[in-house]
Scaffold this active site. Structure first.
Site, PDB file in Angstrom:
ATOM      1  N   ASN A 172     -13.235 -33.560  -4.119  1.00 42.54           N
ATOM      2  CA  ASN A 172     -13.608 -32.462  -5.010  1.00 42.54           C
ATOM      3  C   ASN A 172     -15.071 -32.169  -4.725  1.00 42.54           C
ATOM      4  O   ASN A 172     -15.942 -32.948  -5.106  1.00 42.54           O
ATOM      5  CB  ASN A 172     -13.407 -32.892  -6.472  1.00 42.54           C
ATOM      6  CG  ASN A 172     -13.972 -31.875  -7.449  1.00 42.54           C
ATOM      7  OD1 ASN A 172     -14.242 -30.732  -7.077  1.00 42.54           O
ATOM      8  ND2 ASN A 172     -14.153 -32.287  -8.696  1.00 42.54           N
ATOM      9  N   LYS A 179     -16.883 -29.860  -5.878  1.00 43.31           N
ATOM     10  CA  LYS A 179     -17.588 -29.276  -7.037  1.00 43.31           C
ATOM     11  C   LYS A 179     -18.388 -28.047  -6.585  1.00 43.31           C
ATOM     12  O   LYS A 179     -17.937 -27.339  -5.697  1.00 43.31           O
ATOM     13  CB  LYS A 179     -18.472 -30.319  -7.727  1.00 43.31           C
ATOM     14  CG  LYS A 179     -17.726 -31.624  -7.969  1.00 43.31           C
ATOM     15  CD  LYS A 179     -18.411 -32.517  -8.950  1.00 43.31           C
ATOM     16  CE  LYS A 179     -17.679 -33.854  -9.016  1.00 43.31           C
ATOM     17  NZ  LYS A 179     -18.007 -34.633 -10.207  1.00 43.31           N
ATOM     18  N   HIS A 197     -10.072 -30.182 -14.607  1.00 45.23           N
ATOM     19  CA  HIS A 197     -11.096 -31.211 -14.372  1.00 45.23           C
ATOM     20  C   HIS A 197     -11.953 -31.338 -15.643  1.00 45.23           C
ATOM     21  O   HIS A 197     -12.183 -30.353 -16.338  1.00 45.23           O
ATOM     22  CB  HIS A 197     -11.958 -30.815 -13.172  1.00 45.23           C
ATOM     23  CG  HIS A 197     -12.865 -31.910 -12.717  1.00 45.23           C
ATOM     24  ND1 HIS A 197     -14.063 -32.172 -13.332  1.00 45.23           N
ATOM     25  CD2 HIS A 197     -12.730 -32.827 -11.726  1.00 45.23           C
ATOM     26  CE1 HIS A 197     -14.634 -33.209 -12.721  1.00 45.23           C
ATOM     27  NE2 HIS A 197     -13.847 -33.618 -11.751  1.00 45.23           N
ATOM     28  N   GLU A 255     -15.000 -31.507 -16.055  1.00 48.51           N
ATOM     29  CA  GLU A 255     -16.167 -30.614 -16.083  1.00 48.51           C
ATOM     30  C   GLU A 255     -15.756 -29.208 -16.527  1.00 48.51           C
ATOM     31  O   GLU A 255     -16.512 -28.514 -17.196  1.00 48.51           O
ATOM     32  CB  GLU A 255     -16.842 -30.589 -14.695  1.00 48.51           C
ATOM     33  CG  GLU A 255     -17.566 -31.908 -14.430  1.00 48.51           C
ATOM     34  CD  GLU A 255     -17.728 -32.287 -12.971  1.00 48.51           C
ATOM     35  OE1 GLU A 255     -17.525 -31.428 -12.089  1.00 48.51           O
ATOM     36  OE2 GLU A 255     -18.038 -33.460 -12.708  1.00 48.51           O
ATOM     37  N   GLU A 293      -8.933 -39.606 -14.537  1.00 45.73           N
ATOM     38  CA  GLU A 293     -10.372 -39.693 -14.328  1.00 45.73           C
ATOM     39  C   GLU A 293     -11.089 -39.996 -15.637  1.00 45.73           C
ATOM     40  O   GLU A 293     -11.358 -39.063 -16.417  1.00 45.73           O
ATOM     41  CB  GLU A 293     -10.893 -38.370 -13.768  1.00 45.73           C
ATOM     42  CG  GLU A 293     -10.281 -37.975 -12.448  1.00 45.73           C
ATOM     43  CD  GLU A 293     -11.207 -37.046 -11.680  1.00 45.73           C
ATOM     44  OE1 GLU A 293     -11.521 -37.388 -10.537  1.00 45.73           O
ATOM     45  OE2 GLU A 293     -11.632 -36.021 -12.223  1.00 45.73           O
ATOM     46  N   GLY A 332     -19.127 -39.414 -11.551  1.00 48.93           N
ATOM     47  CA  GLY A 332     -20.490 -39.146 -11.110  1.00 48.93           C
ATOM     48  C   GLY A 332     -21.521 -40.119 -11.670  1.00 48.93           C
ATOM     49  O   GLY A 332     -22.721 -39.869 -11.593  1.00 48.93           O
ATOM     50  N   SER A 377     -16.148 -42.128  -9.417  1.00 50.75           N
ATOM     51  CA  SER A 377     -17.051 -42.940  -8.592  1.00 50.75           C
ATOM     52  C   SER A 377     -16.333 -43.799  -7.557  1.00 50.75           C
ATOM     53  O   SER A 377     -16.774 -44.911  -7.255  1.00 50.75           O
ATOM     54  CB  SER A 377     -17.964 -43.796  -9.479  1.00 50.75           C
ATOM     55  OG  SER A 377     -18.747 -42.975 -10.317  1.00 50.75           O
TER      56      SER A 377
END
Ligand code: PEP
Length: 249
Positions: free
Chosen positions: A10, A12, A95, A97, A167, A173, A213
Site C-alpha cells: 500500500n 499510500k 483502510h 486511514e 490491520e 506505521g 509494520s
C-alpha cells in the site's frame, strides 16, 4: 486446496508517476515468486505508468480506493469502470486511514465492496481495532461487527474470492507489530466469522492478510500462521525490503 498467499503493498500518498516507474523497475527483479500473488496498490495517477512498468512481470497493480457509484457529480472520486478499463483487479477498501481522515464507515465500505464485486474487482477489505479497543478487550467483537457489515449482501461465491486485511490501527506505521499470537488469533476469528455468515468452504477459501509494520524480519513467522495468508504492507512496500517480504520463506 491450499490458499495462495497474497502480499500487497500500500503505497499510500507516496510516489509521483515518474517515481512510481522507478520504484516498479527497482522492485520487479526482487519480487519474483510464483507461489505468491504480488500486488502494488498505488495512487490513482500512478496506476497507468506503474502498469506499463510492470508489464510482463508477476506484479499486479491495484488501487487504494474506489467510489461506490458508477459516474457523475462526485468530484475527486474514482469510478470502478475507470479502474477496470485499465486492467485493475484489486482495490483496497476501508483502510483505517480512509476511515479516520475521510469519514468512511462500515456502511460505505459495504457499498464499495458490493460495487467492486459488481465490476469483477477483488476488494482487499480492511478491518482493525484501535489501541483503546484492544485494551478494553473488545477487539474480536469489534472486528466481527466490521466484517458482518462489510459482507452484507455479498454472495458466498464473491466472499470466497475476497481478501480481508486485518490491520490493528495501533500497529500501522508505528513500527509496533502485533505479536504472531495476536495476529493469528484475530485472523482465525475473522475466518470463523466468515464460516458463520456463509459456510466452511467459503471460510477455507477466503484469504486473510495481516497488516501493521510488517518487515522482512517479522514476515516469515507471521505468514507461517495457519490463518494468515500474506500481508498488506505500507512503509516497507516502498523499499527493496518488499522483495524480502515477498520471498519470506
Ligand atoms: C498499511 O498502510 O496498510 C500498513 C500496514 O502500513 P505499515 O506497514 O507502514 O504499518
Amino acid at each position: 486446496m491450499a490458499r495462495k498467499k497474497i502480499i500487497a503493498g500500500n503505497w499510500k500518498m507516496n510516489m509521483t508517476p515518474s517515481q512510481a516507474v522507478e520504484l516498479v523497475n527497482t522492485l520487479k527483479p526482487l519480487v519474483v515468486n510464483d507461489e505468491v500473488d504480488v500486488v502494488f496498490c498505488v495512487p490513482a495517477i500512478d496506476i497507468i505508468p506503474a502498469m506499463e512498468a510492470a508489464r510482463g512481470t508477476n506484479i499486479q497493480i491495484g488501487a487504494e480506493n474506489m467510489y461506490f457509484e458508477e459516474k457523475g457529480a462526485f468530484t475527486g472520486e474514482i469510478a470502478p469502470g475507470m479502474l477496470t478499463e485499465v486492467g485493475v483487479k484489486y482495490v483496497i477498501i476501508g483502510h483505517s486511514e480512509r476511515r479516520e481522515y475521510f469519514a468512511e464507515t462500515d456502511e460505505t465500505v459495504n457499498r464499495k465492496v458490493l460495487k467492486a464485486f459488481e465490476h469483477g474487482i477483488t476488494p482487499i477489505i480492511c478491518c482493525g481495532e484501535s489501541l483503546t479497543q484492544r485494551e478494553q478487550g473488545i477487539t474480536i467483537d469489534w472486528i466481527r461487527q466490521q466484517i458482518k457489515i462489510a459482507f452484507l449482501n455479498v454472495t458466498a461465491e464473491q466472499a470466497a474470492s475476497a481478501v480481508i486485511a486485518y490491520e490493528p490501527i495501533w500497529a500501522i506505521g508505528t513500527g509496533k507489530v502485533a505479536t504472531t499470537e495476536q495476529a493469528q488469533e484475530v485472523c482465525k476469528a475473522i475466518r470463523d466469522c466468515i464460516a458463520e455468515i456463509y459456510d466452511e468452504a467459503t471460510a477455507a477459501a477466503i484469504r486473510i492478510q495481516y497488516g501493521g509494520s510488517v518487515s522482512a524480519s517479522s514476515a516469515p513467522e507471521l505468514f507461517a500462521q495457519p490463518d494468515i495468508d500474506g500481508g498488506l504492507v505500507g512503509g516497507a512496500s516502498l523499499k527493496p525490503d518488499f522483495g524480502a517480504i515477498v520471498n519470506y520463506k
